[in-house]
Write an enzyme that holds these catalytic residues in place. Structure first.
Site: not given
Length: 208
Positions: A3, A185-187
């Site tokens: 997600k 972006n998984r940041m």
């Protein structure tokens, strides 16, 4: 199975300027507003006498600046773990709104008076269930459990149901509280506040 979380407002250290409790309450309120199922559910992790970790989902039934409260059978597996090692962690996870909070700290029993006040708010069926179940103990069949419930229902009939002698609450007093907010972006945003031996809290941002 990924997600990509998105949002408008980024979690900031200033959100914890009044401490961890107001932000936890705000996020729980947001989870309720988003119709999250069991928004007060948390995964409680303990360690047994052999050092083996165990986790299970329980319901948080109180939030104060002293910590969070949950209730259980004092003879349960989790209670035995706590007696051997009173250091635990608890995680609230709300994937629907892309947030998570983890508290780590020490646990102690709350007073019998506080337990009794909460007990009186429980549905009668839940009160009967607490008497009928020897939590975490082996049982034969589902029918055995139903028979135990019927037996306590007959025992108390229509009268008041007292607090079981081996049932009550615990207070988790955190020394560390981490807030996680999902981002693209998984940041992700991760901010942790930690209490030192003198009771002072220090807040830092962590890399995702």
């Amino acid at each position: 199975m990924r997600k990509d979380y998105r949002g408008i407002h980024d979690l900031d250290e200033s959100w914890l300027s009044d401490g961890w409790e107001p932000l936890l309450r705000r996020w729980m309120h947001d989870a309720v507003a988003a119709s999250v199922v069991e928004p007060n559910a948390m995964v409680l992790a303990t360690v047994d006498e052999q050092g083996l970790p165990a986790s299970r989902t329980v319901l948080c039934k109180g939030v104060t600046d002293a910590g969070i409260v949950f209730y259980t059978n004092y003879s349960s597996e989790k209670a035995r773990h706590i007696a051997a090692n009173p250091h635990v962690s608890a995680t609230f996870a709300w994937p629907l709104i892309g947030r998570q909070v983890t508290l780590r700290g020490d646990v102690r029993k709350i007073s019998a008076e506080q337990t009794a006040r909460y007990w009186d708010t429980r549905p009668r069926g839940s009160q009967l269930g607490a008497w009928a179940s020897q939590q975490s103990r082996p049982t034969g069949t589902r029918e055995d459990l139903e028979q135990a419930l019927d037996a306590v229902a007959q025992r108390f009939a229509a009268g008041p149901i007292p607090v079981p002698p081996d049932w009550g609450g615990y207070l988790l007093s955190p020394v560390s509280v981490e807030f996680w907010q999902g981002r693209a972006n998984r940041m992700h945003n991760r901010i942790r506040t930690t209490r030192d031996a003198g009771g002072r809290w220090t807040t830092v941002r962590l890399q995702p």
